[in-house]
Design a protein around this motif. Structure first.
Motif, PDB file in Angstrom:
ATOM      1  N   ASN A  30     -11.108   2.996  -8.605  1.00 48.18           N
ATOM      2  CA  ASN A  30     -10.078   2.666  -9.578  1.00 48.18           C
ATOM      3  C   ASN A  30     -10.497   1.538 -10.505  1.00 48.18           C
ATOM      4  O   ASN A  30     -10.133   1.522 -11.672  1.00 48.18           O
ATOM      5  CB  ASN A  30      -8.781   2.254  -8.871  1.00 48.18           C
ATOM      6  N   ALA A  59       0.814  -1.225   0.000  1.00 47.77           N
ATOM      7  CA  ALA A  59       0.000   0.000   0.000  1.00 47.77           C
ATOM      8  C   ALA A  59       0.840   1.263   0.000  1.00 47.77           C
ATOM      9  O   ALA A  59       0.523   2.226   0.689  1.00 47.77           O
ATOM     10  CB  ALA A  59      -0.991  -0.010   1.169  1.00 47.77           C
ATOM     11  N   PHE A  60       1.905   1.272  -0.791  1.00 46.14           N
ATOM     12  CA  PHE A  60       2.690   2.494  -0.924  1.00 46.14           C
ATOM     13  C   PHE A  60       1.871   3.562  -1.631  1.00 46.14           C
ATOM     14  O   PHE A  60       1.033   3.239  -2.480  1.00 46.14           O
ATOM     15  CB  PHE A  60       3.965   2.210  -1.745  1.00 46.14           C
ATOM     16  N   PRO A  61       2.128   4.844  -1.315  1.00 48.32           N
ATOM     17  CA  PRO A  61       1.412   5.918  -2.009  1.00 48.32           C
ATOM     18  C   PRO A  61       1.686   5.865  -3.511  1.00 48.32           C
ATOM     19  O   PRO A  61       2.798   5.550  -3.923  1.00 48.32           O
ATOM     20  CB  PRO A  61       2.032   7.200  -1.415  1.00 48.32           C
ATOM     21  N   GLY A  62       0.675   6.158  -4.293  1.00 48.06           N
ATOM     22  CA  GLY A  62       0.857   6.241  -5.732  1.00 48.06           C
ATOM     23  C   GLY A  62       0.660   4.938  -6.477  1.00 48.06           C
ATOM     24  O   GLY A  62       0.711   4.919  -7.697  1.00 48.06           O
ATOM     25  N   THR A  63       0.445   3.832  -5.753  1.00 50.65           N
ATOM     26  CA  THR A  63       0.229   2.559  -6.439  1.00 50.65           C
ATOM     27  C   THR A  63      -1.248   2.377  -6.754  1.00 50.65           C
ATOM     28  O   THR A  63      -2.118   2.907  -6.059  1.00 50.65           O
ATOM     29  CB  THR A  63       0.697   1.374  -5.574  1.00 50.65           C
ATOM     30  N   LEU A  64      -1.533   1.629  -7.816  1.00 50.86           N
ATOM     31  CA  LEU A  64      -2.917   1.406  -8.231  1.00 50.86           C
ATOM     32  C   LEU A  64      -3.124  -0.076  -8.540  1.00 50.86           C
ATOM     33  O   LEU A  64      -2.184  -0.765  -8.938  1.00 50.86           O
ATOM     34  CB  LEU A  64      -3.224   2.238  -9.488  1.00 50.86           C
ATOM     35  N   PRO A  65      -4.361  -0.573  -8.356  1.00 50.83           N
ATOM     36  CA  PRO A  65      -4.623  -1.993  -8.621  1.00 50.83           C
ATOM     37  C   PRO A  65      -4.797  -2.259 -10.110  1.00 50.83           C
ATOM     38  O   PRO A  65      -5.213  -1.375 -10.860  1.00 50.83           O
ATOM     39  CB  PRO A  65      -5.942  -2.230  -7.882  1.00 50.83           C
ATOM     40  N   PRO A 112      -2.622  -3.583   4.932  1.00 56.89           N
ATOM     41  CA  PRO A 112      -1.779  -2.394   4.743  1.00 56.89           C
ATOM     42  C   PRO A 112      -2.529  -1.173   4.208  1.00 56.89           C
ATOM     43  O   PRO A 112      -2.228  -0.054   4.588  1.00 56.89           O
ATOM     44  CB  PRO A 112      -0.728  -2.857   3.730  1.00 56.89           C
ATOM     45  N   ALA A 113      -3.516  -1.373   3.329  1.00 56.98           N
ATOM     46  CA  ALA A 113      -4.205  -0.233   2.719  1.00 56.98           C
ATOM     47  C   ALA A 113      -5.288   0.334   3.633  1.00 56.98           C
ATOM     48  O   ALA A 113      -5.815   1.409   3.390  1.00 56.98           O
ATOM     49  CB  ALA A 113      -4.808  -0.627   1.385  1.00 56.98           C
ATOM     50  N   GLY A 114      -5.626  -0.403   4.686  1.00 57.64           N
ATOM     51  CA  GLY A 114      -6.732   0.046   5.532  1.00 57.64           C
ATOM     52  C   GLY A 114      -8.071  -0.419   4.988  1.00 57.64           C
ATOM     53  O   GLY A 114      -9.120  -0.153   5.570  1.00 57.64           O
ATOM     54  N   TYR A 115      -8.038  -1.073   3.838  1.00 56.35           N
ATOM     55  CA  TYR A 115      -9.271  -1.661   3.290  1.00 56.35           C
ATOM     56  C   TYR A 115      -8.923  -2.880   2.457  1.00 56.35           C
ATOM     57  O   TYR A 115      -7.799  -3.033   1.991  1.00 56.35           O
ATOM     58  CB  TYR A 115     -10.043  -0.650   2.439  1.00 56.35           C
TER      59      TYR A 115
END
Lengths: 455, 528
Positions: B296, B66-72, B110-113
């Protein structure tokens, strides 16, 4: 909060502009997580509007650092993100060109998410041609962004936009159909001290003299757009920011406020009345736009739509671009904005976004350029040692197009721009504003696009 | 979530119900199964899924952490395996579904969701009949979702360690309607589901390793009364524990109802040591997940054409394979239990990633390849089950086609079938080939080991030459002379002693004679 964080990868946009030969000179200040309209919610302190540093006015937000860097001549162009107006508003306040492309054209991979469905990477520069130049490099499909629009859909939109563009006389703007949305002139604009209305009139008559057809259009859902925007943006923010858990990270006051608001909007009891209701409004806003444009929205229109069938009817009634002021006022003094006491009407900060959020909700391309004020700017520039009067502060005008008509918007704007702005003016002002300690804020970079320095 | 309003018509049949009442209580059970998808990459990222042998925190990338800027980005291979499962469970597949974020704060998230399918799962309204249950179980829905990271707590040091390798692995949540009336039924469903998903390559279904986990909903009520309040027992990782948890819940709820008349709605856990369930949280403490459509991932569109393609490429289900084998081979004398033995061998085989065709040949395929050149299926089956499996298990190995290639096994069988080698010689040779595999032709190997029936080297006929009869005759005469006490016992009617005499002859001839013919010869000589 992410001050000491170095990303292990480059954002797609950073990679693209670097590959095209651009030099990244630094990161710019912005409101924490892009939340704010004045660039005052930053651990680095507020950005001072470089138009006239002594006046200590806000640069606008959230990409205030990007706008200020461009206005101060520190860079040719700056990247920024626009969730509800964060490029267009500071562009308007600082007197530069700010472009928010259609949602899905520029990759968000590497962008710290505020609200995924609204976040859009855009460009700020001194003039329209520079914006076009940078945009051409970053306007690419990216596998890493699931919301990146495929080539086929891009091309379809481009074909429609080209058809419209070919209908103009390119020497002037004859044949261009411009809509002026009635709802974009709220009461805040009509006060006698506000120079925006008269400036807008001036621009419209200029356009008319260039041969463009000006029509009044109605976008009735506009009045709900701001509320819907804040529900959706806050809800998504509360989700996107949940990875920075409260145990290890501390948020600023504004971010905390929006997380709380968004958390409430998503709770089971409020979800229907807030989040879903806001989504319905968002659809109404989209429908409003789709109704007035001559070009179909290729994202929603069914594939059988063709210009031959509907083109004629659309040409006589639809408009190619919308035009409206970018903001309801000029850059406010930082003094007012800094006043954090409860007496301050913080609602005013949110109202700043009222003219920019509809295009964000609908994902439309919107370009803000500085418009000439009714007083002769050249005159005021020649006497630049005087403190500029209120009516001399920059004001932006926004050109908004149908989804995917980014080229059309830029072409219409550059036609207007060449008649509107004397590019020299900016330089005169910059020279007049000697660097002061406040310029420091421009160099306090906030991580927005993160570079891998190991390379 | 279960809707108890509609209970399967079949189960309401009085005769059926009366059989399943526990001391006058009707038991109602529903199951939610979390199945790890056997894909090489995770559901929304390109990092590899975790294998068993790996160091913690080596199989994840910036998105999983869950680093900032990453997308699924949806892994289509996971989706295709999910479709196989949905088709096998006869679900109606929605051409448009969507992903939602389920928010909760926990260190393994890690992402909180978690990205799941709350509002619009891709498959609904299915039906699955476990062959041994014989009654259909309604599948409410199947949703695609992310697995969490693994947290390991050390009670001694009071620390919690997080292993991100599992984070983001594709999961299927398969939810049944409350259609089970006993722990036995629930267990049979789980076993059958496991077998089916393994056969389809959807999952390795390994409960111990955590790739197959269950939540059980249990309630009890008096017949003809509305359903009771249910309790959910979470995260059960073996069929044995599931049965125990259900049985414990039935007794616990019965006691409550028979004393104070109330079962509070709760989420419970199962203690592996005490074999009891324990309260985790009450209904009022149910977390607020703040479900939100994922902005997303948008709408998941599944074209009818693609669904049909997945259907066409689906491996056969175990029940269909069993039926086909029975139909093809039972006329040759292959029994149902033979087929079950073969199919059970395939149950434990390695499942390839991403639903790829299997790289090794399973037991069923091995059998069919051996039969295909026209060998007698019963003969092949007997050799596989009695000799090949027997020798493998003596060597401490389980079935794998790698130990002896189909072609080699075929040659060996042909030597026996044409009587160029006796059964006992062939067994000896097989053992040798399993211990030290080689590419030498089987007949040459047999010759080198002097295991070919010398008298029959060049004949393929079943008839026995006089010369050979003489050899057999001679050796039998020698045996009778050498083993007077044994022969006496046989004359006194103890037929079992024949085996001892035959064993002596086998040793003398190095196993080159046929045991059956030898016995006949001995009989003749002794009876004279």
């Amino acid at each position: 909060m992410l001050r000491d964080f170095t990303s292990p990868f480059d954002a797609t946009v950073v990679r693209l502009v670097s590959n095209a030969g651009a030099e990244i000179i630094g990161k710019t200040n912005c409101d924490e997580f892009g939340m704010g309209s004045l660039n005052i919610h930053s651990i680095h302190g507020p950005v001072v509007n470089p138009f006239q540093v002594e006046s200590q006015r806000a640069a606008g937000g959230s990409s205030g650092g990007s706008a200020a860097a461009v206005a101060a001549g520190l860079c040719t162009a700056a990247l920024g993100t626009d969730t509800g107006g964060s490029i267009r508003l500071p562009a308007s306040y600082c007197g530069v060109v700010g472009f928010k492309p259609s949602y899905g054209l520029v990759s968000r991979y590497g962008v710290v998410s505020y609200a995924d469905s609204l976040d859009t990477v855009g460009v700020l520069a001194q003039d329209v041609s520079q914006v076009v130049q940078v945009f051409e490099q970053i306007n690419k499909y990216d596998y890493n962004d699931p919301t990146s629009i495929d080539e086929r859909t891009r091309n379809r939109a481009q074909i429609f936009a080209k058809e419209r563009y070919n209908l103009w006389n390119h020497e002037d703007l004859k044949g261009l159909r411009i809509g002026v949305p009635q709802e974009y002139f709220p009461s805040e604009l009509s006060s006698s001290s506000n120079p925006i209305l008269s400036s807008t009139r001036h621009v419209l008559s200029l356009l008319q003299s260039l041969g463009a057809t000006i029509c009044s259009v109605s976008l009735p859902s506009t009045k709900y757009a701001l509320s819907a925007y804040y529900v959706i943006a806050s809800a998504e923010a509360s989700s996107c920011l949940s990875r920075y858990d409260g145990v290890q990270y501390g948020f600023g006051r504004e971010v905390r406020k929006r997380i709380l608001l968004g958390t409430y909007a998503l709770s089971a009891d409020a979800f229907d009345n807030y989040f879903l209701q806001a989504q319905r409004v968002r659809q109404l806003v989209r429908d409003d736009f789709d109704r007035v444009f001559s070009m179909p929205n290729v994202l929603y229109a069914d594939s059988s739509f063709s210009l031959n069938e509907n083109g004629e009817a659309a040409a006589s009634t639809g408009i190619d671009v919308l035009i409206h002021p970018s903001a309801i006022r000029t850059a406010p003094p930082l003094e007012d904005a800094r006043n954090d006491s409860s007496e301050r009407d913080t609602l005013q900060d949110y109202v700043q976004d009222v003219l920019t959020v509809p295009a964000s909700l609908a994902g439309l391309p919107a370009l803000s350029i500085p418009m000439r004020t009714t007083t002769d700017l050249a005159d005021s520039a020649s006497s630049a040692s005087n403190k500029p009067e209120e009516e001399n502060w920059p004001i932006g005008i926004s050109v908004v197009g149908q989804w995917g008509s980014d080229d059309l918007v830029m072409k219409a704007t550059s036609g207007l721009y060449s008649h509107l702005v004397n590019p020299d003016i900016h330089w005169i002002f910059i020279k007049s504003s000697a660097p002061t300690r406040n310029n420091q804020s421009l160099f306090n970079y906030k991580i927005r696009f993160v570079r891998n320095y190991d390379n | 979530m279960y809707t108890y309003a509609s209970i399967g018509v079949l189960f309401l049949h009085p005769s059926f119900m009366s059989r399943l009442l526990v001391d006058g209580w009707q038991v109602v059970i529903g199951l939610e199964t979390h199945v790890q998808i056997k894909s090489s990459q995770k559901l929304f990222s390109k990092s590899p899924t975790s294998l068993l042998n790996r160091y913690p925190n080596t199989q994840y990338n910036a998105f999983d952490a869950a680093f900032p800027g990453t997308l699924p980005r949806l892994n289509r291979k996971c989706l295709d395996l999910a479709l196989r499962a949905a088709l096998a469970l006869n679900c109606s597949i929605k051409t448009r579904s969507s992903f939602d974020r389920k928010h909760y704060f926990y260190s393994d998230q890690p992402a909180g969701y978690q990205i799941t399918q709350h509002y619009s799962p891709f498959a609904v309204n299915g039906q699955f009949t476990a062959p041994k249950l014989g009654i259909p179980v309604r599948i409410k829905q199947i949703q695609l979702e992310q697995d969490t990271a693994k947290s390991v707590t050390d009670a001694r040091t009071r620390t919690a360690l997080i292993d991100l390798d599992r984070a983001g692995t594709g999961l299927l949540e398969i939810v049944t309607e409350p259609d089970f009336r006993s722990s036995t039924q629930a267990a049979e469903y789980i076993r059958s589901l496991q077998e089916t998903l393994r056969a389809l390559g959807v999952s390795d279904g390994n409960m111990e390793a955590g790739s197959f986990r269950c939540d059980v909903n249990v309630s009890i009520n008096r017949p003809n009364e509305p359903p009771g309040t249910r309790c959910e027992v979470k995260n059960i990782n073996s069929v044995k524990f599931m049965v125990a948890a259900i049985e414990y819940e039935i007794q616990r709820q019965r006691l409550l109802l028979e004393t104070n008349g109330l079962v509070p709605q709760e989420t419970r856990g199962f203690n592996h040591d005490s074999w009891k369930t324990f309260k985790m949280r009450a209904k009022e403490d149910a977390p607020e997940y703040r479900y939100m459509p994922d902005p997303n991932l948008g709408v998941l569109v599944l074209g009818q054409e693609h669904i049909e393609k997945v259907r066409r490429e689906m491996p056969l289900l175990p029940a269909a394979t069993r039926a086909r084998l029975l139909e093809t081979y039972s006329s040759s004398g292959v029994t149902e239990s033979n087929i079950d033995v073969l199919m059970n061998l395939d149950v434990s085989r390695e499942i390839p990633y991403d639903g790829a065709p299997e790289s090794t040949i399973g037991a069923v395929a091995y059998f069919e390849l051996l039969c295909s050149p026209g060998r007698d299926p019963k003969f092949v089956m007997n050799w596989m089950i009695q000799n090949l499996l027997g020798q493998l298990s003596a060597l401490g190995k389980s079935f794998c086609s790698d130990y002896i290639a189909v072609a080699q096994m075929g040659e060996l069988l042909d030597l026996v079938g044409t009587k160029q080698m006796s059964r006992s010689s062939a067994k000896l040779l097989l053992k040798q080939m399993l211990i030290s595999p080689s590419n030498t032709p089987v007949k040459q190997l047999a010759a080198e080991m002097d295991l070919l029936s010398s008298v029959l080297l060049n004949t393929n006929t079943a008839s026995v030459s006089p010369n050979e009869d003489d050899i057999l005759h001679n050796v039998c005469v020698r045996a009778i002379a050498a083993l007077p006490r044994e022969i006496e016992a046989i004359r006194n009617g103890n037929d079992n002693v024949y085996n001892k005499v035959i064993g002596w002859i086998m040793r003398e001839t190095k196993g080159k004679v046929d045991a059956k013919q030898t016995k006949n010869m001995l009989k003749q000589l002794i009876d004279q």
